[in-house]
Motif scaffolding. Structure first.
Motif, PDB file in Angstrom:
ATOM      1  N   GLN A 163       0.833  -1.196   0.000  1.00 50.63           N
ATOM      2  CA  GLN A 163       0.000   0.000   0.000  1.00 50.63           C
ATOM      3  C   GLN A 163       0.868   1.246   0.000  1.00 50.63           C
ATOM      4  O   GLN A 163       1.868   1.307   0.719  1.00 50.63           O
ATOM      5  CB  GLN A 163      -0.888   0.019   1.241  1.00 50.63           C
ATOM      6  N   ALA A 164       0.478   2.237  -0.798  1.00 48.22           N
ATOM      7  CA  ALA A 164       1.209   3.497  -0.876  1.00 48.22           C
ATOM      8  C   ALA A 164       0.344   4.632  -0.356  1.00 48.22           C
ATOM      9  O   ALA A 164      -0.862   4.707  -0.642  1.00 48.22           O
ATOM     10  CB  ALA A 164       1.624   3.780  -2.313  1.00 48.22           C
ATOM     11  N   PHE A 165       0.989   5.517   0.414  1.00 46.04           N
ATOM     12  CA  PHE A 165       0.342   6.717   0.939  1.00 46.04           C
ATOM     13  C   PHE A 165       1.119   7.933   0.439  1.00 46.04           C
ATOM     14  O   PHE A 165       2.351   7.886   0.284  1.00 46.04           O
ATOM     15  CB  PHE A 165       0.331   6.709   2.470  1.00 46.04           C
ATOM     16  N   ASP A 166       0.386   9.015   0.196  1.00 44.57           N
ATOM     17  CA  ASP A 166       1.035  10.245  -0.226  1.00 44.57           C
ATOM     18  C   ASP A 166       1.977  10.731   0.867  1.00 44.57           C
ATOM     19  O   ASP A 166       1.578  10.845   2.031  1.00 44.57           O
ATOM     20  CB  ASP A 166      -0.021  11.317  -0.520  1.00 44.57           C
ATOM     21  N   ALA A 167       3.244  11.001   0.511  1.00 43.53           N
ATOM     22  CA  ALA A 167       4.234  11.359   1.528  1.00 43.53           C
ATOM     23  C   ALA A 167       3.922  12.694   2.191  1.00 43.53           C
ATOM     24  O   ALA A 167       4.310  12.927   3.339  1.00 43.53           O
ATOM     25  CB  ALA A 167       5.632  11.403   0.899  1.00 43.53           C
ATOM     26  N   ALA A 168       3.221  13.577   1.510  1.00 37.48           N
ATOM     27  CA  ALA A 168       2.912  14.890   2.070  1.00 37.48           C
ATOM     28  C   ALA A 168       1.681  14.869   2.957  1.00 37.48           C
ATOM     29  O   ALA A 168       1.635  15.539   3.993  1.00 37.48           O
ATOM     30  CB  ALA A 168       2.729  15.912   0.945  1.00 37.48           C
ATOM     31  N   THR A 169       0.654  14.085   2.574  1.00 36.22           N
ATOM     32  CA  THR A 169      -0.632  14.160   3.257  1.00 36.22           C
ATOM     33  C   THR A 169      -1.058  12.876   3.964  1.00 36.22           C
ATOM     34  O   THR A 169      -1.939  12.909   4.816  1.00 36.22           O
ATOM     35  CB  THR A 169      -1.730  14.514   2.248  1.00 36.22           C
ATOM     36  N   GLY A 170      -0.489  11.740   3.572  1.00 34.99           N
ATOM     37  CA  GLY A 170      -0.923  10.460   4.138  1.00 34.99           C
ATOM     38  C   GLY A 170      -2.136   9.865   3.452  1.00 34.99           C
ATOM     39  O   GLY A 170      -2.615   8.793   3.841  1.00 34.99           O
ATOM     40  N   GLU A 171      -2.638  10.529   2.413  1.00 31.49           N
ATOM     41  CA  GLU A 171      -3.790   9.995   1.689  1.00 31.49           C
ATOM     42  C   GLU A 171      -3.400   8.741   0.915  1.00 31.49           C
ATOM     43  O   GLU A 171      -2.303   8.672   0.345  1.00 31.49           O
ATOM     44  CB  GLU A 171      -4.352  11.043   0.719  1.00 31.49           C
ATOM     45  N   PRO A 172      -4.283   7.732   0.872  1.00 32.12           N
ATOM     46  CA  PRO A 172      -3.969   6.519   0.098  1.00 32.12           C
ATOM     47  C   PRO A 172      -3.775   6.845  -1.381  1.00 32.12           C
ATOM     48  O   PRO A 172      -4.522   7.640  -1.958  1.00 32.12           O
ATOM     49  CB  PRO A 172      -5.200   5.627   0.312  1.00 32.12           C
ATOM     50  N   ARG A 173      -2.768   6.227  -1.978  1.00 28.51           N
ATOM     51  CA  ARG A 173      -2.497   6.448  -3.397  1.00 28.51           C
ATOM     52  C   ARG A 173      -2.805   5.196  -4.234  1.00 28.51           C
ATOM     53  O   ARG A 173      -3.429   5.289  -5.284  1.00 28.51           O
ATOM     54  CB  ARG A 173      -1.021   6.846  -3.581  1.00 28.51           C
ATOM     55  N   TRP A 174      -2.339   4.043  -3.802  1.00 32.45           N
ATOM     56  CA  TRP A 174      -2.623   2.810  -4.538  1.00 32.45           C
ATOM     57  C   TRP A 174      -2.332   1.625  -3.628  1.00 32.45           C
ATOM     58  O   TRP A 174      -1.685   1.764  -2.589  1.00 32.45           O
ATOM     59  CB  TRP A 174      -1.816   2.713  -5.827  1.00 32.45           C
TER      60      TRP A 174
END
Length: 385
Positions: A163-174
Motif C-alpha cells: 500500500q502506498a500513501f502520499d508522503a505529504a498528506t498520508g492519503e492513500p495512493r494505490w
C-alpha cells in the motif's frame, strides 16, 4: 537466527504451534551438539575494527528495524516508539520523535519524510524536524520497514498487500495484493525505491517491480517455488533486501534459491543457485555474499553464480544480514559481535563486540564504517581500517 512463523487467521494459536514445532528441530537445541553455535576462534587480524560512537535511540530490537542513511544523516527507530535522526560523523542526535505507540517496523526515510509502523497497521510519518506529519492505517499489521521515495510512503502488511500513501498528506495512493501462503516468516525483509521503482520480495517466492507513483506492476520474477507436503516445508519467502548491481537485480529465498536477473534484458534470470537463507544477501560489483540456514557464509560470482568461497567459522551463530565495506564483508551475531570476513577468500579478518544482545537488524555499510542497530536500542558506528 531463530525465525518466528506467523499465520493469517487464528494467529496466536498457530503461532504457538509453529514455535513448538520449530523448537523440536531447533538449530540451537542442546540435544544435538552439531547445531550449537561454534565458539569464537583466534585468527590473524587483517582489519582493525573499533566502536567510533554509540548512542541510544530507544529500547528493544526486532527484525523489522533497520537504520537508513540519507546523505550524512542516519534515521532509526525502536520498538518503544522512539524515532531519531543522528549525525553519521559524530553520533550526535539531531532530533528525536515519538510515535506514541509501540512499533513493529521502521524506519523508511528520504530525508524529508520518515515513516514507521505499528502492529495494528498504523503508519506514522514525521517531517525532518521530528514533528509528526500524519497518521494513516494499513489494512493489517506491518512487520517490515516502510519504503519512502518518489512522493510516497509504501508499506507491506501481513495480509500480503502493498500500500502506498502520499508522503505529504498520508492519503492513500494505490494498493496491490497478491495471494499469499498459509505460513510466512517474520525475519529481515526490506523494500527499496530506485529510480521511481519500488522493488519488493514477497512471501510467495516472487519479486516485483512496481511504478511507485501509480502502483502499476512493471515486472515479476520467480526467486523460488514452494515445495513440500506441509505448510512449514512450503515456506519460501524472499528475505533480506533486493540487491541491484548495474543491470542485475538479485535476491534470495528461504528454502529456495539465490537468483540474479538482468533487468536490461526484460528481467531474464542470469544465474541461480539452490539455497536457503534466513536473512538475505549483500553484494559488491563482483560477488554476492549470503549466510545459509546454518550460518555458513557463501560468496557467489555475480557474473555466473559460481561459488567463489565459503566460510563455516561462524556456523550457527545466528548471523544478521551482511554489509559490504571496502575492507571486508561484515555480519552481526547473537552475542553482539560484528565479524569481518575477507571478500577475496572468506578468511576471518577481525571482530568487535558492540553489546546489546543479539544483532537481528541488518548491518548498514557507510563510507565511515558499519552501522549496527543493537538488540537493546543502541545505534553503533563501527570504524574499519
Amino acid at each position: 537466527m531463530q525465525i518466528t512463523v506467523t499465520r493469517r487467521g487464528l494467529r496466536n494459536t498457530v503461532l504457538a504451534l509453529s514455535m513448538l514445532a520449530l523448537a523440536g528441530c531447533s538449530m540451537f537445541s542442546n540435544k544435538n551438539p552439531r547445531y550449537d553455535p561454534v565458539p569464537l576462534t583466534e585468527y590473524a587480524a587483517g582489519v582493525s575494527a573499533n566502536v567510533a560512537w554509540s548512542v541510544s535511540i530507544g529500547s528493544g530490537g526486532s527484525f523489522g528495524f533497520v537504520p537508513v542513511l540519507v546523505g550524512d544523516s542516519v534515521y532509526a527507530a525502536a520498538p518503544n516508539g522512539a524515532v531519531s535522526k543522528v549525525d553519521l560523523a559524530s553520533g550526535r542526535v539531531q532530533w528525536r520523535g515519538d510515535a506514541k505507540t509501540d512499533l513493529t517496523a521502521g524506519v523508511g526515510s528520504d530525508g524529508g519524510t520518515t515513516a514507521v509502523a505499528a502492529a495494528d497497521g498504523t503508519v506514522v510519518a514525521f517531517d525532518d524536524s521530528g514533528t509528526e506529519k500524519w497518521r494513516a492505517k494499513a489494512t493489517s499489521a506491518v512487520n517490515i520497514p516502510p519504503a519512502v521515495g518518489a512522493g510516497v510512503v509504501v508499506v507491506r502488511s501481513s495480509d500480503y498487500r502493498i500500500q502506498a500513501f502520499d508522503a505529504a498528506t498520508g492519503e492513500p495512493r494505490w494498493n496491490i495484493q497478491r495471494p499469499g501462503p498459509a505460513l510466512a516468516l517474520k525475519t529481515n525483509m526490506q523494500m527499496i525505491i530506485v529510480d521511481g521503482m519500488l522493488i519488493s520480495g514477497l512471501p510467495n517466492g516472487r519479486m516485483m517491480a512496481i511504478n511507485a507513483s501509480n502502483g502499476s506492476v512493471q515486472w515479476e520474477g520467480t526467486i523460488s517455488v514452494s515445495q513440500g507436503a506441509t505448510d512449514l516445508e512450503r515456506i519460501s519467502d524472499v528475505v533480506g533486501t533486493p540487491q541491484i548491481q548495474g543491470p542485475l537485480l538479485c535476491g534470495v529465498a528461504y528454502q529456495g534459491r539465490a537468483v540474479c536477473f538482468d533487468v536490461s534484458q526484460g528481467g531474464r534470470p542470469v544465474w541461480e543457485q539452490n539455497f536457503s537463507s534466513n536473512t538475505g544477501m549483500a553484494t559488491d560489483i563482483q560477488q554476492a555474499y549470503i549466510a545459509d540456514q546454518r550460518d555458513v557464509v557463501h560468496a557467489f560470482a555475480l557474473a555466473d553464480g559460481h561459488e567463489v568461497w565459503k566460510q563455516d567459522g561462524l556456523r550457527n551463530r545466528r548471523l544478521s544480514a551482511p554489509a559490504v565495506v571496502p575492507q571486508a564483508v561484515a555480519f552481526g551475531d547473537f552475542e553482539g559481535y560484528v565479524h569481518f570476513l575477507s571478500r577475496t577468500d572468506g578468511k576471518l579478518l577481525g571482530r568487535v563486540k558492540v553489546g546489546g544482545d543479539a544483532i537481528t537488524s541488518p548491518l548498514l555499510a557507510t563510507d565511515r564504517g558499519v552501522l549496527v542497530q543493537t538488540g537493546n536500542g543502541n545505534l553503533v558506528l563501527v570504524g574499519v581500517n
